[in-house]
Structures are given as structure tokens and as C-alpha cells.
Design a protein around this motif. Sequence first.
Motif, PDB file in Angstrom:
ATOM      1  N   ILE A  34       0.854  -1.190   0.000  1.00 39.08           N
ATOM      2  CA  ILE A  34       0.000   0.000   0.000  1.00 39.08           C
ATOM      3  C   ILE A  34       0.888   1.237   0.000  1.00 39.08           C
ATOM      4  N   ASN A  35       0.625   2.129  -0.924  1.00 38.18           N
ATOM      5  CA  ASN A  35       1.428   3.344  -1.064  1.00 38.18           C
ATOM      6  C   ASN A  35       0.721   4.506  -0.374  1.00 38.18           C
ATOM      7  N   PHE A  36       1.351   5.075   0.650  1.00 36.94           N
ATOM      8  CA  PHE A  36       0.782   6.215   1.354  1.00 36.94           C
ATOM      9  C   PHE A  36       1.073   7.509   0.602  1.00 36.94           C
ATOM     10  N   SER A  37       0.195   8.475   0.784  1.00 37.52           N
ATOM     11  CA  SER A  37       0.431   9.808   0.240  1.00 37.52           C
ATOM     12  C   SER A  37       1.373  10.572   1.167  1.00 37.52           C
ATOM     13  N   SER A  38       2.329  11.281   0.592  1.00 38.79           N
ATOM     14  CA  SER A  38       3.267  12.066   1.403  1.00 38.79           C
ATOM     15  C   SER A  38       3.129  13.558   1.135  1.00 38.79           C
ATOM     16  N   GLY A  39       2.070  13.946   0.433  1.00 39.38           N
ATOM     17  CA  GLY A  39       1.913  15.341   0.031  1.00 39.38           C
ATOM     18  C   GLY A  39       1.763  16.300   1.192  1.00 39.38           C
ATOM     19  N   ILE A  40       1.065  15.880   2.250  1.00 42.96           N
ATOM     20  CA  ILE A  40       0.812  16.783   3.377  1.00 42.96           C
ATOM     21  C   ILE A  40       2.111  17.144   4.083  1.00 42.96           C
ATOM     22  N   LEU A  41       2.952  16.139   4.357  1.00 43.86           N
ATOM     23  CA  LEU A  41       4.183  16.390   5.103  1.00 43.86           C
ATOM     24  C   LEU A  41       5.249  17.066   4.251  1.00 43.86           C
ATOM     25  N   LYS A  42       5.115  17.008   2.929  1.00 43.71           N
ATOM     26  CA  LYS A  42       6.061  17.707   2.060  1.00 43.71           C
ATOM     27  C   LYS A  42       5.971  19.221   2.234  1.00 43.71           C
ATOM     28  N   LYS A  43       4.847  19.701   2.776  1.00 46.56           N
ATOM     29  CA  LYS A  43       4.654  21.141   2.951  1.00 46.56           C
ATOM     30  C   LYS A  43       5.437  21.701   4.131  1.00 46.56           C
ATOM     31  N   PHE A  44       5.960  20.823   4.994  1.00 39.61           N
ATOM     32  CA  PHE A  44       6.674  21.306   6.178  1.00 39.61           C
ATOM     33  C   PHE A  44       7.879  22.134   5.738  1.00 39.61           C
ATOM     34  N   ASN A  57      10.909  -4.864   9.412  1.00 42.33           N
ATOM     35  CA  ASN A  57      11.262  -4.424   8.069  1.00 42.33           C
ATOM     36  C   ASN A  57      10.933  -2.932   7.944  1.00 42.33           C
ATOM     37  N   PRO A  58      11.821  -2.107   7.384  1.00 40.52           N
ATOM     38  CA  PRO A  58      11.550  -0.661   7.276  1.00 40.52           C
ATOM     39  C   PRO A  58      10.278  -0.326   6.506  1.00 40.52           C
ATOM     40  N   ARG A  59       9.770  -1.277   5.719  1.00 40.98           N
ATOM     41  CA  ARG A  59       8.547  -1.047   4.940  1.00 40.98           C
ATOM     42  C   ARG A  59       7.305  -1.591   5.634  1.00 40.98           C
ATOM     43  N   ASP A  75      -1.438 -15.274   7.258  1.00 40.12           N
ATOM     44  CA  ASP A  75      -0.997 -13.955   7.699  1.00 40.12           C
ATOM     45  C   ASP A  75      -0.919 -13.011   6.501  1.00 40.12           C
ATOM     46  N   GLN A  76      -1.609 -11.891   6.611  1.00 40.45           N
ATOM     47  CA  GLN A  76      -1.546 -10.859   5.581  1.00 40.45           C
ATOM     48  C   GLN A  76      -0.583  -9.777   6.066  1.00 40.45           C
ATOM     49  N   ILE A  77       0.555  -9.657   5.415  1.00 35.25           N
ATOM     50  CA  ILE A  77       1.569  -8.673   5.790  1.00 35.25           C
ATOM     51  C   ILE A  77       1.412  -7.452   4.895  1.00 35.25           C
ATOM     52  N   VAL A  78       1.327  -6.286   5.505  1.00 38.53           N
ATOM     53  CA  VAL A  78       1.131  -5.045   4.758  1.00 38.53           C
ATOM     54  C   VAL A  78       2.436  -4.254   4.766  1.00 38.53           C
ATOM     55  N   LEU A  79       2.928  -3.946   3.575  1.00 33.68           N
ATOM     56  CA  LEU A  79       4.171  -3.197   3.408  1.00 33.68           C
ATOM     57  C   LEU A  79       3.917  -1.960   2.557  1.00 33.68           C
ATOM     58  N   THR A  80       4.794  -0.996   2.690  1.00 32.94           N
ATOM     59  CA  THR A  80       4.800   0.150   1.786  1.00 32.94           C
ATOM     60  C   THR A  80       5.872  -0.090   0.722  1.00 32.94           C
ATOM     61  N   PRO A  81       5.717   0.462  -0.481  1.00 28.49           N
ATOM     62  CA  PRO A  81       6.719   0.224  -1.530  1.00 28.49           C
ATOM     63  C   PRO A  81       8.082   0.825  -1.204  1.00 28.49           C
ATOM     64  N   LYS A  82       8.090   1.871  -0.380  1.00 32.33           N
ATOM     65  CA  LYS A  82       9.339   2.503   0.053  1.00 32.33           C
ATOM     66  C   LYS A  82       9.433   2.410   1.573  1.00 32.33           C
ATOM     67  N   PRO A  83      10.623   2.579   2.147  1.00 29.92           N
ATOM     68  CA  PRO A  83      10.722   2.607   3.611  1.00 29.92           C
ATOM     69  C   PRO A  83       9.786   3.655   4.209  1.00 29.92           C
ATOM     70  N   LEU A  84       9.263   3.362   5.384  1.00 29.65           N
ATOM     71  CA  LEU A  84       8.300   4.252   6.029  1.00 29.65           C
ATOM     72  C   LEU A  84       8.861   5.661   6.213  1.00 29.65           C
ATOM     73  N   THR A  85      10.158   5.773   6.444  1.00 25.63           N
ATOM     74  CA  THR A  85      10.766   7.091   6.660  1.00 25.63           C
ATOM     75  C   THR A  85      10.569   8.021   5.464  1.00 25.63           C
ATOM     76  N   CYS A  86      10.455   7.455   4.268  1.00 27.27           N
ATOM     77  CA  CYS A  86      10.302   8.280   3.062  1.00 27.27           C
ATOM     78  C   CYS A  86       8.997   9.069   3.067  1.00 27.27           C
ATOM     79  N   TYR A  87       7.998   8.590   3.810  1.00 29.48           N
ATOM     80  CA  TYR A  87       6.703   9.263   3.827  1.00 29.48           C
ATOM     81  C   TYR A  87       6.654  10.389   4.858  1.00 29.48           C
ATOM     82  N   PHE A  88       7.710  10.515   5.668  1.00 28.69           N
ATOM     83  CA  PHE A  88       7.794  11.605   6.638  1.00 28.69           C
ATOM     84  C   PHE A  88       8.771  12.693   6.188  1.00 28.69           C
ATOM     85  N   GLU A  89       9.820  12.310   5.487  1.00 31.94           N
ATOM     86  CA  GLU A  89      10.833  13.280   5.088  1.00 31.94           C
ATOM     87  C   GLU A  89      10.315  14.170   3.965  1.00 31.94           C
ATOM     88  N   ASN A  90      10.821  15.411   3.933  1.00 34.34           N
ATOM     89  CA  ASN A  90      10.375  16.346   2.895  1.00 34.34           C
ATOM     90  C   ASN A  90      11.452  16.641   1.856  1.00 34.34           C
TER      91      ASN A  90
END
Length: 351
Positions: A34-44, A57-59, A75-90
Motif C-alpha cells: 500500500i502506497n501512502f500519500s506524502s503530500g501533506i508532510l512535504k509542505k513542512f 522491516n523498514p517497509r 498472515d496478511q503482511i502489509v508493506l509500503t513500496p518505500k521505507p516508512l521514513t520516506c513518507y515523513f521526510e520532505n
Amino acid sequence: MRLFLFSIFINILILLALEKPTFAQSYVADTLTINFSSGILKKFPSVLKTLDFRDENPRFVSMFEKKKFLFFPVDQIVLTPKPLTCYFENNLQLNAYPAYQLDIHDFYLHYNESWFNRSVKLNAYMGLSKIDARNDTTYLGIFYYEESKKFKKKDSIAYCYNNLWNRFASGFYSDLSVIVSDSVPNHQTTRYHFRKGQKAAKKNLYISTDVYYGYTFGGIDADIWFSEPEMTQKFKRNPQMFRYLNYGNRQSVGFSAKVSLLNYRINDSWLFQNKHGFIFGFNKWNDVDEAKRTFEELFLFQYALSQRIVYNPLNKSGFIFGVGLMEEASYIIYNDPIFSVGVLFNCAYKF
């Protein structure tokens, strides 16, 4: 015959695991990306550097159980396509100061599904530090978040996760902007979402006992549960409970695998708690010589409630004490329903 076919299927999986492990693993674990949107935090406007201190796992963001072929638990494992940190950094260049560093200590999405709806709950706590021009860091405090939301059954899992993420990201961006503005208001939302100067609080194990006494009865409840750090003023926990009752003409024991414990933090020392849940139990009758009892009267069906004020210091281990009221409505086949009220005394230890 069915057992024989099932054993053959298991043996085939074992053979495939020896030859092609990834094929066999697909029957015991699935991965959903699942790919999260990072648009909101990019405004910081300031640099936001993020480090992940989780053991996973970082994802990784979630895991839940589902049925495969309507029978096999997977077991259904949910990952992001990129490391979670990428969705917080701007992604701003680290040459403008002050900059900030976010340390992710916990970030997890709990998924539940019932006949009529889906629900997702987010738990996160993240430390915040300030980076100056000499690249020295000053620890500012920690963010806590506990948010949940229900969705319609027709909503996809990806939609549910993204919707809650966007809600969290919007609130986190707002809180982060207030914290770095050097004008932190003294109100409850900031008090719970950000705790200045504090390190990450650990999870707690609670072992609790309620002793209560009414006009015609007495009893004891024993509860045990693990608790996340308190992240909101109002929060819910789900202990498991054992109950013993003595009504004079009978003694009863009951069990509940999931009790709802609603908490409201009054201040840093006191909590108000409201506990309720269904209990199934068994009766031992003391009047079998005077009254003819049937097999059906062995079973107890009960709905229990209690309200109490508890001395429970915020983010501190130790003994906990409380006082309040308990109510219970009981039904035993071939007997009239019973409603009882008693005084409750609570003693617990928070590890």
C-alpha cells in the motif's frame, strides 16, 4: 476420507517447501503493498530527517489474519513500496537551519474486520530533536498518536489504510508546525500528542483485582492486559477477566475473553474508568437439598458493568488503587433475572 485428503495436501506443501520455499510460503503468508500519500508532510517548511528505530522491516506497517480458500488462516503482511521514513521526510537540502530529526519508535496499523464493517487503528510514537548549524541535536520531546476509524465493508483495505494515514498525517503536520513555532499552547490536544522533554514510554502489563460487596452478594474480579502508552485523553483497553461471585444460595465463576475498559484521564494522577462486558460462567448451588436443580441451571449468563475513580500516575509503574460501583445483570435458565449493585475496591500493579 477428508482427513486423509487433508494429510496428502499437507505432505505436498512440505515437499514443495523443500523444493520451492517461496511457493509454500504463499499459502501461509501473503503480502499486500500500500502506497501512502506524502503530500501533506512535504509542505513542512524546515528540513525533516527521519530515522526508523523499529525492529521490523523498514517497509512494514501492519499484519493481520485472513482466510484462504475459506478455511486456511493466512498472515496478511502489509508493506509500503518505500521505507516508512520516506513518507515523513520532505527531501529539503540539509543546509537550512534549524532542521529537525524524527525518530520512529513505533508505528503500527491494526486491522479488524467484522460481518458489516472494517476498522483500522493506528498507534505511533516518535521522538523529535532539533538540529543546529553545528549538526548538534537537542531533544525536544515525543509525539504519541492513537487513532481509529470504521469503514464500510465495501471499502477496500487499501482505501481504509490510506484514509487513516491521511487523517493522521494532517494532524501530525498541524502538531509539528505548532511545536517548532516555539509557541506551544497549553491545551489538552498538544499535551497528549506531544510531551515535551519526555522519552518514549514503555508498554505496561496490568494485573488488577476488583473486590466488591453488595447487600446480598460479594465477589472478586481478576483482570490482566497489556497496554500501549496513553496517547489520548480518552482511550480503550480490552482486558481478559475471571469473576467469582457468592450469592449465599449459589457460587459462580465466570470468564470473559474481551472486556471493554474505557478510560478518561482526569489529570496526571487520576483516571476515570468504565468497564463492561458479557460473561459466561457456571453455578454451584448450595441449596440442592432444599430445591431441585436442573442441568440447565448450571450455566450463568451475565452482563457486568463498573465505574471507578483510580489513582494511576501517567507513564509510571507501581501500585494502583481505586473505588467505585459495580452493577451486574444475570440470567439463569428457569430463574428470574437478577440485577445487583455493589461497592467496588480496586487494587492493581502496573509493570
